[in-house]
Design a protein around this motif. Structure first.
Motif, PDB file in Angstrom:
ATOM      1  N   GLY A 388     -20.482  24.079 -22.703  1.00 20.10           N
ATOM      2  CA  GLY A 388     -20.163  22.712 -22.126  1.00 20.10           C
ATOM      3  C   GLY A 388     -18.879  22.335 -21.477  1.00 20.10           C
ATOM      4  O   GLY A 388     -18.715  21.608 -20.362  1.00 20.10           O
ATOM      5  N   CYS A 389     -17.875  22.940 -22.166  1.00 19.80           N
ATOM      6  CA  CYS A 389     -16.404  22.871 -21.427  1.00 19.80           C
ATOM      7  C   CYS A 389     -16.410  23.724 -20.336  1.00 19.80           C
ATOM      8  O   CYS A 389     -15.767  22.910 -19.242  1.00 19.80           O
ATOM      9  N   LEU A 390     -17.033  24.694 -20.022  1.00 20.70           N
ATOM     10  CA  LEU A 390     -16.941  25.760 -18.908  1.00 20.70           C
ATOM     11  C   LEU A 390     -17.651  24.775 -17.851  1.00 20.70           C
ATOM     12  O   LEU A 390     -17.126  24.615 -16.699  1.00 20.70           O
ATOM     13  N   LEU A 391     -18.900  24.050 -18.186  1.00 20.34           N
ATOM     14  CA  LEU A 391     -19.759  23.465 -16.991  1.00 20.34           C
ATOM     15  C   LEU A 391     -18.908  22.294 -16.474  1.00 20.34           C
ATOM     16  O   LEU A 391     -18.629  22.088 -15.203  1.00 20.34           O
ATOM     17  N   GLU A 392     -18.229  21.475 -17.453  1.00 19.15           N
ATOM     18  CA  GLU A 392     -17.225  20.692 -17.129  1.00 19.15           C
ATOM     19  C   GLU A 392     -16.218  20.892 -16.013  1.00 19.15           C
ATOM     20  O   GLU A 392     -15.852  20.224 -15.280  1.00 19.15           O
TER      21      GLU A 392
END
Length: 462
Positions: A388-392
């Protein structure tokens, strides 16, 4: 690097950052002349055993490194430094961590490769704590009060003496990057997983080492030629070091690389080195095409847990979706093998101009029993938050006009689910892969690259 002459002559007056490494046995008191300006102090690589109580006078000191010294306890004066938020005491001889040694603004604590047997319950009062690096110690348990550190995102507890993984870790709302290999509770599983996926042995005398491609904490990578059956192929050779890294033990990384098996989103392992003249462990891997490059750089002192991208970095939706699909697919494959990558970060992802991505660096990888459904699901959902952090980060740099209508909305919704503060509400990778695959196919109908196997010729980087 600064010099003592610069310090004593007043040349460093007004400095915000100082680094001294000259075999010091005592804290240089001239540093107190910088009390009104100094923010970063690096005294690593000396022979210090203590810090003076006057250190609390350093009203602006935010970051202190004292790695590779001779401390046997974490100095209590640290707890009285009003602005201190990052502490690094790697590779000392620290046995004792007092509750009084933890400053109120602590954000990042590094105690890798020491002799710590116990953490104080007061660690739970460190409300700002985001990174806690404890690999290579003698911890048998973790204080349950650590659960109160609701902002904790990265935890390294590999190569300790832990007899179990606390279930409350899976309930921490922000935990995203976890490493626990090399503890007694997972040693048997780690060994059996490796031998369940045997890899060919490649004798050292069949390899001709060429130039160095890169060096990480766990090893050095060289380009090489492999001579076998009158054929020569270009390969990459990674020779592992023997030291404990911030992530854990190099042998755990080697075992994870072997057990991971084959997947288009992983760098292929061709074999394990045999008969090295010094007994070093190593792997022979495929080369990654030179057009592949790191997606980002590792976190900085300021960003703490978030990667640093090239200024102005921008991606179209097709590229973002393709990277997300490849990474999610690779992570799903690892989880099916009972492997937690532990370091799912943009700086460990290689990509080309078409968005093809490869997930590398298994230095923080850990094994878990996939048959224990609730425990396995909880471990997987920790890594989902990292995704999720990567997607953000990718969405922040995405041009929404470059893809199918609603594409960015789909990615944004998926990101929100992955970042949920309730770990048990996060989707697993096996559920996300079809969604991302469908979105990538939609991009392909608009003239963007379709989902296909990553290029066969690869060049190793670390």
């Amino acid at each position: 690097m600064n010099t003592l002459d610069q310090l004593h002559s007043g040349e460093l007056k007004g400095a915000q950052q100082v680094k001294l490494a000259f075999g010091l046995t005592e804290f240089p008191r001239a540093i107190f002349e910088l009390a009104d300006t100094l923010e970063i102090l690096d005294l690593s690589g000396n022979a210090l055993t203590s810090l003076p109580d006057e250190l609390m006078r350093m009203s602006k000191l935010r970051i202190l490194f004292c790695s590779n010294n001779q401390f046997t306890e974490l100095p209590e004066v640290l707890g009285h430094c009003p602005q201190l938020s990052m502490i690094g005491f790697k590779s000392n001889q620290i046995r004792t961590v007092s509750e009084n040694a933890l400053p109120p603004l602590l954000r990042w604590l590094i105690l890798t490769n020491n002799l710590v047997e116990e953490l104080p319950a007061a660690i739970g009062n460190c409300a700002r704590l985001q990174k806690l690096m404890l690999s290579g110690n003698r911890l048998r348990t973790l204080p349950p009060e650590l659960w109160r550190c609701s902002r904790l995102e990265l935890l390294r507890i590999a190569a300790n003496q832990l007899t179990d993984l606390p279930t409350w870790l899976m309930e921490m709302p922000c935990l995203s990057w976890l490493a626990f290999a090399g503890n007694p509770f997972c040693a048997k599983l780690e060994n059996s997983a490796r031998f369940a996926a045997p890899t060919p042995s490649i004798p050292w005398n069949q390899l001709q080492i060429q130039h160095q491609l890169g060096e990480g904490a766990s090893g050095v990578i060289h380009r090489a030629e492999h001579f076998h059956d009158e054929q020569v192929r270009q390969v990459a050779v990674k020779l592992f070091k023997g030291d404990v890294t911030s992530d854990g033990l190099p042998r755990s990384e080697l075992n994870a690389c072997i057990a991971a098996g084959k997947h288009p989103g992983l760098i292929p392992v061709l074999g394990q080195i045999a008969h090295h003249p010094t007994g070093a462990n190593g792997l022979v891997m495929s080369l990654i095409d030179t057009r592949f490059r790191n997606l980002a750089s590792p976190p900085s002192l300021e960003s703490c847990t978030r990667d640093v991208y090239t200024p102005g970095a921008s991606f179209d939706i097709a590229t973002v979706t393709r990277i997300a699909y490849d990474v999610a697919s690779a992570a799903c494959h690892l989880h099916q093998q009972g492997i937690l990558h532990g370091d799912l970060y943009a700086h460990n992802i290689l990509h080309d101009e078409r968005g093809h991505a490869l997930l590398g660096d298994f230095g923080a990888a850990s094994f878990y029993p996939p048959t224990r459904e609730q425990r396995a699901t909880g471990i997987q959902q920790i890594e989902v938050r990292a995704f999720g952090c990567l997607l953000e980060e990718l969405i922040e740099r995405c041009d929404e006009s470059t893809g199918p209508q609603g594409g960015l909305t789909t990615l944004t919704q998926l990101k929100a689910h992955c970042l949920s503060d309730g770990p048990d509400s996060r989707p697993l990778f096996e559920a996300m892969v079809p969604v991302l695959g469908e979105l990538a196919a939609s991009c392909a109908t608009q003239g963007h690259p379709s989902i296909e196997t990553a290029p066969a010729e690869l060049a190793q980087r670390d």
